[in-house]
Design a protein around this motif. Structure first.
Motif, short mmCIF file in Angstrom:
data_model
loop_
_atom_site.label_atom_id
_atom_site.label_comp_id
_atom_site.label_asym_id
_atom_site.label_seq_id
_atom_site.Cartn_x
_atom_site.Cartn_y
_atom_site.Cartn_z
N UNK A 52 -3.36 9.19 -10.04
CA UNK A 52 -4.13 7.99 -9.74
C UNK A 52 -4.16 6.98 -10.89
N UNK A 53 -4.06 7.45 -12.11
CA UNK A 53 -4.19 6.56 -13.27
C UNK A 53 -2.93 5.69 -13.43
N UNK A 54 -3.13 4.40 -13.61
CA UNK A 54 -2.02 3.46 -13.81
C UNK A 54 -1.36 3.74 -15.16
N UNK A 55 -0.05 3.54 -15.25
CA UNK A 55 0.64 3.81 -16.52
C UNK A 55 0.22 2.81 -17.59
N UNK A 56 0.08 3.28 -18.81
CA UNK A 56 -0.36 2.43 -19.89
C UNK A 56 0.77 1.92 -20.75
N UNK A 57 1.65 2.81 -21.18
CA UNK A 57 2.70 2.37 -22.08
C UNK A 57 3.94 1.92 -21.32
N UNK A 58 4.71 1.08 -21.99
CA UNK A 58 5.86 0.44 -21.36
C UNK A 58 6.88 1.45 -20.85
N UNK A 59 7.16 2.49 -21.60
CA UNK A 59 8.17 3.49 -21.21
C UNK A 59 7.78 4.16 -19.89
N UNK A 60 6.52 4.50 -19.75
CA UNK A 60 6.04 5.15 -18.52
C UNK A 60 6.07 4.17 -17.34
N UNK B 125 10.52 -3.50 -3.14
CA UNK B 125 10.90 -4.75 -3.80
C UNK B 125 10.20 -4.86 -5.14
N UNK B 126 10.64 -5.83 -5.95
CA UNK B 126 10.03 -6.05 -7.25
C UNK B 126 8.55 -6.37 -7.16
N UNK B 127 8.16 -7.21 -6.21
CA UNK B 127 6.74 -7.54 -6.03
C UNK B 127 5.92 -6.31 -5.66
N UNK B 128 6.47 -5.50 -4.77
CA UNK B 128 5.76 -4.29 -4.35
C UNK B 128 5.63 -3.31 -5.51
N UNK B 129 6.65 -3.24 -6.33
CA UNK B 129 6.61 -2.33 -7.49
C UNK B 129 5.57 -2.80 -8.50
N UNK B 130 5.56 -4.11 -8.79
CA UNK B 130 4.58 -4.63 -9.74
C UNK B 130 3.16 -4.41 -9.23
N UNK B 131 2.95 -4.59 -7.94
CA UNK B 131 1.61 -4.37 -7.37
C UNK B 131 1.22 -2.89 -7.46
N UNK B 132 2.16 -1.99 -7.26
CA UNK B 132 1.87 -0.55 -7.30
C UNK B 132 1.58 -0.07 -8.71
N UNK B 133 2.27 -0.65 -9.68
CA UNK B 133 2.08 -0.22 -11.07
C UNK B 133 0.82 -0.83 -11.67
N UNK B 134 0.44 -1.98 -11.16
CA UNK B 134 -0.84 -2.55 -11.61
C UNK B 134 -0.69 -3.80 -12.45
N UNK B 135 0.37 -4.57 -12.22
CA UNK B 135 0.51 -5.84 -12.95
C UNK B 135 -0.42 -6.89 -12.38
N UNK C 197 0.84 -1.20 0.00
CA UNK C 197 0.00 0.00 0.00
C UNK C 197 0.87 1.26 0.00
N UNK C 198 1.98 1.23 0.73
CA UNK C 198 2.89 2.38 0.75
C UNK C 198 3.48 2.62 -0.64
N UNK C 199 3.83 1.56 -1.36
CA UNK C 199 4.36 1.69 -2.71
C UNK C 199 3.30 2.28 -3.65
N UNK C 200 2.06 1.78 -3.52
CA UNK C 200 0.96 2.33 -4.34
C UNK C 200 0.75 3.81 -4.04
N UNK C 201 0.78 4.15 -2.77
CA UNK C 201 0.57 5.54 -2.36
C UNK C 201 1.70 6.44 -2.87
N UNK C 202 2.94 5.97 -2.77
CA UNK C 202 4.08 6.76 -3.27
C UNK C 202 3.96 6.98 -4.78
N UNK C 203 3.54 5.94 -5.50
CA UNK C 203 3.36 6.08 -6.96
C UNK C 203 2.24 7.06 -7.26
N UNK C 204 1.13 6.95 -6.55
CA UNK C 204 -0.01 7.85 -6.76
C UNK C 204 0.35 9.31 -6.50
N UNK C 205 1.05 9.56 -5.41
CA UNK C 205 1.43 10.93 -5.08
C UNK C 205 2.35 11.54 -6.13
N UNK C 206 3.22 10.72 -6.69
CA UNK C 206 4.19 11.23 -7.66
C UNK C 206 3.61 11.33 -9.08
#
Length: 162
Positions: free
Chosen positions: A130-138, A152-162, A118-127
């Motif tokens: 709210x919208x998840x990135x669509x293209x690979x570069x983003x 961690x990799x798992x936390x990052x994937x969960x925050x980005x929306x994999x 949740x902290x990783x998701x929140x950090x991504x959202x604040x930066x």
């Protein structure tokens, strides 16, 4: 007109013949400003020219009276860094560099009771919003940001929306 003090005037004003009481007073002044790890406090005191054996003796006394506590230092650092949106990997690395043992770092991270995903998701959202990135570069850019923050990799994937 004021006389200019030489650059090493602060060091020159410190006593040459350190006593345990003087070393303890210097350590307590440092601890009054903020928590320090035992290693960090020892480093600062030795930088003032205090003999290492006297530093060790005083630090042992401060720890015995709970004026200096690596456990308390770790807890305050974890709470501070969590509030800044940093992840467990970065917090662990920084505390390890401050000389804290792994078991105390683990205990402080556990005691914080943080949902790192949740902290990783929140950090991504604040930066990035709210919208998840669509293209690979983003997605890669946001992943690098979260990796730098210490997730961690798992936390990052969960925050980005994999």
């Amino acid at each position: 007109m004021r006389k200019k003090r030489p650059a090493d005037a602060a060091a020159a004003s410190e006593p040459e013949d350190w006593t345990a009481a003087a070393v303890e007073a210097a350590a307590v002044r440092l601890l009054a400003r903020r928590e320090h790890s035992r290693v960090e406090l020892g480093r600062k005191l030795r930088a003032r020219g205090i003999p290492p054996e006297l530093v060790d003796e005083v630090l042992a006394g401060l720890a015995a009276r709970r004026l200096q506590s690596d456990e308390r230092y770790a807890e305050s650092q974890v709470n501070s860094r969590v509030s800044r949106g940093q992840g467990p990997v970065r917090i662990r690395r920084d505390l390890s560099q401050q000389g804290l043992p792994e078991n105390e770092i683990d205990a402080a991270l556990e005691a914080a009771g943080v949902d790192w995903y949740e902290l990783a998701r929140d950090a991504r959202r604040r930066r990035f919003g709210a919208e998840a990135p669509g293209e690979w570069k983003e997605r890669a850019r946001q992943a690098r940001f979260l990796e730098y923050r210490g997730f961690t990799g798992d936390q990052i994937r969960a925050a980005i929306g994999d």
